[in-house]
Structures are given as C-alpha cells and as structure tokens.
Design a protein around this motif. Structure first.
Motif, PDB file in Angstrom:
ATOM      1  N   ARG A 267      -4.864   0.823 -36.788  1.00 41.50           N
ATOM      2  CA  ARG A 267      -4.964  -0.074 -37.952  1.00 41.50           C
ATOM      3  C   ARG A 267      -5.516   0.645 -39.185  1.00 41.50           C
ATOM      4  O   ARG A 267      -5.230   0.250 -40.322  1.00 41.50           O
ATOM      5  CB  ARG A 267      -5.824  -1.293 -37.613  1.00 41.50           C
ATOM      6  CG  ARG A 267      -7.261  -0.964 -37.442  1.00 41.50           C
ATOM      7  CD  ARG A 267      -8.116  -2.166 -37.147  1.00 41.50           C
ATOM      8  NE  ARG A 267      -9.455  -1.713 -36.826  1.00 41.50           N
ATOM      9  CZ  ARG A 267     -10.365  -2.433 -36.225  1.00 41.50           C
ATOM     10  NH1 ARG A 267     -10.079  -3.661 -35.845  1.00 41.50           N
ATOM     11  NH2 ARG A 267     -11.556  -1.943 -35.989  1.00 41.50           N
TER      12      ARG A 267
ATOM     13  N   ASP B 266      -6.100   3.885 -41.893  1.00 38.96           N
ATOM     14  CA  ASP B 266      -5.107   4.708 -42.583  1.00 38.96           C
ATOM     15  C   ASP B 266      -5.060   6.134 -42.046  1.00 38.96           C
ATOM     16  O   ASP B 266      -4.184   6.908 -42.437  1.00 38.96           O
ATOM     17  CB  ASP B 266      -5.387   4.722 -44.097  1.00 38.96           C
ATOM     18  CG  ASP B 266      -6.801   5.169 -44.416  1.00 38.96           C
ATOM     19  OD1 ASP B 266      -7.629   5.259 -43.482  1.00 38.96           O
ATOM     20  OD2 ASP B 266      -7.084   5.439 -45.592  1.00 38.96           O
ATOM     21  N   ARG B 267      -6.006   6.484 -41.196  1.00 40.78           N
ATOM     22  CA  ARG B 267      -5.987   7.828 -40.595  1.00 40.78           C
ATOM     23  C   ARG B 267      -6.274   7.710 -39.106  1.00 40.78           C
ATOM     24  O   ARG B 267      -6.941   6.779 -38.656  1.00 40.78           O
ATOM     25  CB  ARG B 267      -7.037   8.741 -41.248  1.00 40.78           C
ATOM     26  CG  ARG B 267      -6.710   9.111 -42.687  1.00 40.78           C
ATOM     27  CD  ARG B 267      -7.693  10.154 -43.229  1.00 40.78           C
ATOM     28  NE  ARG B 267      -7.384  10.517 -44.608  1.00 40.78           N
ATOM     29  CZ  ARG B 267      -7.867   9.899 -45.686  1.00 40.78           C
ATOM     30  NH1 ARG B 267      -8.721   8.894 -45.537  1.00 40.78           N
ATOM     31  NH2 ARG B 267      -7.522  10.291 -46.897  1.00 40.78           N
TER      32      ARG B 267
ATOM     33  N   THR C 249       0.105   4.636 -38.538  1.00 38.67           N
ATOM     34  CA  THR C 249      -1.178   4.193 -39.093  1.00 38.67           C
ATOM     35  C   THR C 249      -0.973   2.930 -39.930  1.00 38.67           C
ATOM     36  O   THR C 249       0.160   2.580 -40.281  1.00 38.67           O
ATOM     37  CB  THR C 249      -1.808   5.284 -39.975  1.00 38.67           C
ATOM     38  OG1 THR C 249      -0.826   5.711 -40.923  1.00 38.67           O
ATOM     39  CG2 THR C 249      -2.280   6.471 -39.166  1.00 38.67           C
ATOM     40  N   GLY C 250      -2.089   2.258 -40.251  1.00 37.68           N
ATOM     41  CA  GLY C 250      -2.029   1.051 -41.084  1.00 37.68           C
ATOM     42  C   GLY C 250      -1.352  -0.119 -40.380  1.00 37.68           C
ATOM     43  O   GLY C 250      -0.830  -1.018 -41.046  1.00 37.68           O
TER      44      GLY C 250
ATOM     45  N   ARG D 188     -15.073   8.888 -46.094  1.00 39.40           N
ATOM     46  CA  ARG D 188     -13.934   8.781 -47.018  1.00 39.40           C
ATOM     47  C   ARG D 188     -14.131   9.671 -48.254  1.00 39.40           C
ATOM     48  O   ARG D 188     -13.164  10.161 -48.825  1.00 39.40           O
ATOM     49  CB  ARG D 188     -13.713   7.319 -47.442  1.00 39.40           C
ATOM     50  CG  ARG D 188     -13.049   6.501 -46.344  1.00 39.40           C
ATOM     51  CD  ARG D 188     -12.614   5.142 -46.864  1.00 39.40           C
ATOM     52  NE  ARG D 188     -11.893   4.404 -45.855  1.00 39.40           N
ATOM     53  CZ  ARG D 188     -10.616   4.607 -45.537  1.00 39.40           C
ATOM     54  NH1 ARG D 188      -9.923   5.534 -46.170  1.00 39.40           N
ATOM     55  NH2 ARG D 188     -10.035   3.896 -44.599  1.00 39.40           N
TER      56      ARG D 188
ATOM     57  N   ASP E 197     -11.069  10.331 -50.702  1.00 37.32           N
ATOM     58  CA  ASP E 197     -10.676   8.994 -51.168  1.00 37.32           C
ATOM     59  C   ASP E 197     -11.530   8.518 -52.342  1.00 37.32           C
ATOM     60  O   ASP E 197     -11.091   7.700 -53.141  1.00 37.32           O
ATOM     61  CB  ASP E 197     -10.787   7.970 -50.026  1.00 37.32           C
ATOM     62  CG  ASP E 197      -9.798   8.261 -48.908  1.00 37.32           C
ATOM     63  OD1 ASP E 197      -8.894   9.094 -49.115  1.00 37.32           O
ATOM     64  OD2 ASP E 197      -9.933   7.657 -47.825  1.00 37.32           O
TER      65      ASP E 197
END
Ligand SMILES: Cc1cc2nc3c(=O)[nH]c(=O)nc-3n(C[C@H](O)[C@H](O)[C@H](O)COP(=O)(O)OP(=O)(O)OC[C@H]3O[C@@H](n4cnc5c(N)ncnc54)[C@H](O)[C@@H]3O)c2cc1C
Ligand code: SF4
Length: 499
Positions: free
Chosen positions: A175, A177-178, A213-214, A267, A272
C-alpha cells in the motif's frame, strides 16, 4: 575448527562504530564501513564448533553458525556465503539489525564473551554481494501458478523470494509508495541505509518477482477479488496498529505516534521532503516507550538537533547482567546502551528515566503541547505512584508504545481494520491480541489464504519475519503442488528459547 584454542587466546572484537559526534552530523550507518572484514577470520576462529550448537537453535532461521564460522576462519568465503544464504534470504539486514539471540546462547557466553556471530554474518553477507556469490536465482521453469503476497516487509519479501525461486509467478502488493515495510519507513537510515534494501529488491525483480506499490489490498483492490485471480494469497501486512496512550491532553498538537515521526524522517532521506514536517529541531522532546522504536526516535531527534531529549521507560532499569530468572541460553533483558543512547551521552548522561508512567500532556498559551506530567511507575501494575508526580517541559512528544495486530479495533496507524477491508474480505479471524489467526500450516480464513510475519505473530523481529516468510512459502508450495522442497525453519507456534 581453525584454531582449537582461539576462544582462549583471541579477545572478542566487536564491530567498530564511528565517533558519536561524527555520526550525529549525518544519516549514514553508525558502524565503520568494512570494519568487520579484516577481523572476521580471527573472530570466527573463536567459535568452539560445539557438538550441540545452541546458537543455531536460538536463531529462528536455524543459521548454520558453526559451519560458516569454520569456513570464514579458513578464508573460504564462497562456501561460507553458500551456507549462510541457504538459511537466510537477507543476511545484510539481520547482520545489521538482529538483536542476536544466537550470541546470548553461544556456549562461550556461559563464562566468557560470545563469538561475534552477527558481525561475522554481516561480513559474509557484504562480501557475498560484492564478490558475486549472491546473484539472482531465477527459476529454471515456471509452474504456471500465481501467488499474491500482500505486504512488502521482511516477511512478505522472504515469502516472495522463496516462491519466485520455486517457479511460482509471484506479485507483491504494497500500500505504501515504496517497498520494504518497516525496513523502509520504520528503521532509520543510520541503522540501515536504504540502498541495501533497493539492491535486494533489484535482485528479486531480476528473478521475476513483480512489485505493485500504492495498492492497499482491501481498499483499492478487493482482497477476495485478488484471491480469486490468484492460486494462493499470503497476508504479510505487519502489526501496523500503533498502541495509543489514552491520557488527558493526548489530542494536543505536538503529540505524535513515533512511527509517523520516523516515517517522515525516512522520507526526508528518500528525498520526498527537504526537511521533516515534524522535526525535533530546537525542541524539547519526550519519547514515551522503551524499545527499538523509542531508541530510533532518540537517534533521529538528536540528528535533527533537538534542544533536549528525554525518554520515559515504564519498566524499572534492568540489571547489568543476567538475572537468575534468565539463565543461559535465553536472551536476557539486561541494561543495554544502544547506539542512540551512546550518542545521547549514555550511560554517563543517561537520557532514560526508568519506571516513569506518563500521566498527561499539558498545553501552553498557544494550545500546543508545553509539558508532560509523569510519575513513578509502581512495580507490578505499573500504575502511577501517588505523590510522585512531576512535570517536564516538552514541545514534542513521541509515543513509541509498540504495535497491536492488524485486526485490532480502535484508532491506529492506517491498518486494514477489523471491519471491512482485507480482514473481513478474506474471512480472517482475529485473535485476542489483534493478530490474525492461522493454523500450524500458516493457513487462515478462506481456502488458499496464508498469514505470515507480525500480522500473525504480533510485533516481533526481522529474523522471525524472514523465518516466517520462508516457512509460509513452503506451506503455500505444498498447498499448490502437494509437496515441497522448500525449507520451513519455524512453525506459527514456535517462540524464542525459554527455560
Ligand atoms: C522503529 C522500529 C524499529 C525496529 N527495529 C528492529 C530491529 O532493530 N531489529 C529487529 O529485528 N526488528 C526491529 N523492528 C521490528 C521489525 O521491523 C518487524 O518485526 C518486521 O518488520 C515485521 O515484518 P513484517 O513483514 O511482518 O511486517 P512489516 O515490516 O510491518 O511490513 C508490512 C507491510 O505491509 C503493508 N501493508 C499493510 N496493509 C496492507 C494492505 N492492506 N495492502 C498492501 N500492503 C499492506 C505495510 O504498508 C507494510 O509495508 C523494528 C520495528 C520498528 C517499528
Ligand atoms: S539472524 Fe540473528 S539470531 Fe540468527 S545468526 Fe544472525 S544475528 Fe544470530
């Protein structure tokens, strides 16, 4: 055994750390790069190659410790790597992060200092990667069977690597992003630089594992639909529900769950954010909790240049050495100075307040957190002792109280939840501690559904997650083909060595 008397003549040489002040100036790993390699041979020679190696039994993976110690002592790194990789998919993670129950169970540790097993494991792992002894192992033929793995922490990754290598077409759904679970967003870079995780994921891709991912399975993609289009499904979603602290003032701005704080710091490291939206810089920080997560918050807050950091541990200060109730070979609860505590100046300037029960959070004139109230925790029920209450100024409080299982009801950190979501869609049962119920073959819920890692075991360790990932892969393979050659180092009911 390379040298029969080396345990007698060679002192233990622990892995060298960089200077604490230097460490606080960056986010690189705290250990000196390559420091284990030159001493690994001499250190491995300290192994007595015992007839009954308790180190091997204490390691959930069943790592063949005396075998690879002997090979390293004889400078046969290729064979040592083959032995290590036969039982451990990710020794570069355990070699850095495992609390090493094997060393507590080392026979030498009965009345001397244990062999530096974890460091030798790391030396082999790093050398194997550098020397090309740990290359991708794509399957020789595909079975045509499809497996979905939900969750990309160490349990999901180990399961996926084993299943892909066995020839099953395996897709990991994550779920976030990585990829990486708590290895990615929980554990800070100063304990595991993330390029090491990326390298392993690249290897898995080269073998044929597919990553998505995601995708929050149960929300973005119905879990029953995913099960229907796969031949088997592994739930390895971790124990993602943070325990909370229901005391007055919990809702104040400035009080955060530790994992949210650590995720943001990670992050920043991933690029990010330029700076963390929740930074400790210039702040008076209180960390509530006594485990790994609390220590990681401490190291992170110090690197962010906090004004002060205090850690409340509700337990009394543990003894300096094994207490009588925790004899060899169990992994004892003793007073430990982690690298983060060392950076805080410990033990001379100990940042921990032991036996501290947090009573409440107080707001300042701006409505934000300004102070934490705490009291001495009684032995036994750990309730606040009347008359001992004190206040400490604080403008950032981090709750590091551990995790409940993914089925645990109530507020928490983005778990799939008991109602609806993945748990309901797969018909999984939830145990009393919020963990997902499985049988001795790791099966739970609908047919062909399996549960592994912290999701089923509860909050645990990386070594257990990898061991469960390997074992669940064997169970899935047997379910799909009626037989398996894959190893199963643990069963769901296995636990650490006890007396
Ligand atoms: C701060 C911190 C420090 C730690 N330090 C250590 C240490 O030094 N040594 C050690 O041995 N252990 C340590 N641990 C414990 C260790 O990280 C865990 O035991 C281990 O990561 C559990 O692995 P897992 O694969 O079961 O779950 P996780 O690593 O939690 O991974 C689960 C993954 O599933 C994903 N997921 C959840 N729900 C869904 C869904 N519905 N759909 C798709 N994906 C989903 C999550 O996003 C997550 O990526 C630490 C834990 C924390 C929090
Ligand atoms: S994985 Fe952990 S318990 Fe096993 S040999 Fe390595 S350090 Fe020891």
């Amino acid at each position: 055994m390379a040298d029969r008397m080396a345990f007698f003549t060679t002192p233990r040489h622990p892995r060298e750390r960089r200077d604490p002040q230097e460490r606080l100036g960056d986010w690189r790993e705290v250990y000196r790069e390559g420091a284990t390699l030159p001493v690994a041979g001499d250190q491995a020679a300290r192994c007595m190659d015992c007839g009954l190696p308790f180190c091997h039994h204490a390691c959930p993976l069943g790592n063949l410790v005396p075998d690879w110690n002997t090979l390293v002592a004889h400078d046969d790194w290729r064979a040592a790597a083959a032995r290590l990789l036969a039982t451990n998919n990710f020794p570069e993670f355990t070699g850095r992060l495992c609390p090493a129950p094997c060393e507590s169970a080392c026979v030498l540790a009965i009345d001397a200092e244990a062999v530096t097993i974890k460091n030798i494991e790391l030396a082999i792992a790093d050398r194997a990667l550098e020397s090309g002894y740990d290359l991708p192992q794509p399957p020789e033929r595909l079975t045509g069977l499809r497996v979905a793995v939900v969750g990309s922490g160490p349990a999901g990754l180990a399961a996926a690597q084993q299943l892909t290598r066995a020839g099953h077409t395996t897709t990991v759904y994550e779920r976030a992003d990585r990829i990486g679970g708590l290895l990615r967003y929980g554990i800070p870079a100063f304990r595991l630089e993330k390029h090491r995780l990326d390298r392993r994921i690249d290897q898995m891709r080269a073998e044929g594992t597919v990553f998505r991912t995601g995708v929050a399975v149960g929300h973005d993609l119905p879990a029953d639909e995913l099960r229907a289009r796969s031949d088997a499904l592994v739930v390895a979603v971790g124990a993602t529900r943070c325990r909370d602290l229901p005391v007055p003032g919990r809702e104040l701005a400035g009080v955060h769950q530790a994992i949210s704080y650590l995720t943001l710091a990670n992050r920043v490291d991933e690029g990010d954010y330029p700076v963390s939206p929740v930074s400790a810089e210039g702040r008076h920080v209180v960390i509530v909790g006594g485990g790994d997560t609390a220590a990681d918050c401490l190291g992170t807050a110090l690197r962010q240049r906090a004004a002060t950091v205090t850690q409340f541990d509700i337990n009394p200060r543990p003894p300096g050495r094994r207490a009588s109730g925790q004899p060899w070979p169990v992994h004892p609860k003793v007073y430990r100075v982690t690298t983060s505590h060392e950076e805080a100046g410990g033990p001379a300037a100990e940042p921990r307040v032991f036996a501290a029960a947090t009573v409440g959070f107080e707001a300042g004139p701006d409505g934000r957190l300004a102070a934490v109230r705490f009291a001495e925790a009684r032995r036994g029920d750990r309730s606040p002792r009347p008359g001992t209450e004190r206040t400490l100024p604080a403008d950032l409080a981090l709750l590091a109280l551990g995790f409940a299982g993914p089925g645990f009801p109530g507020a928490g950190f983005s778990g799939p939840g008991r109602d609806g979501g993945l748990v309901g869609q797969l018909g999984l049962a939830v145990g009393p501690r919020g963990t997902l119920v499985r049988d001795e073959e790791f099966a739970g819920g609908a047919d062909g559904v399996f549960v592994a890692g912290d999701a089923g075991r509860g909050q645990s360790l990386i070594v257990w997650a990898i061991a469960e990932g390997r074992a669940v892969a064997a169970a899935v393979d047997r379910h799909l083909r009626g037989r398996t050659e894959l190893p199963a180092p643990v069963s769901p009911s296995d636990g650490p060595l006890t007396v």
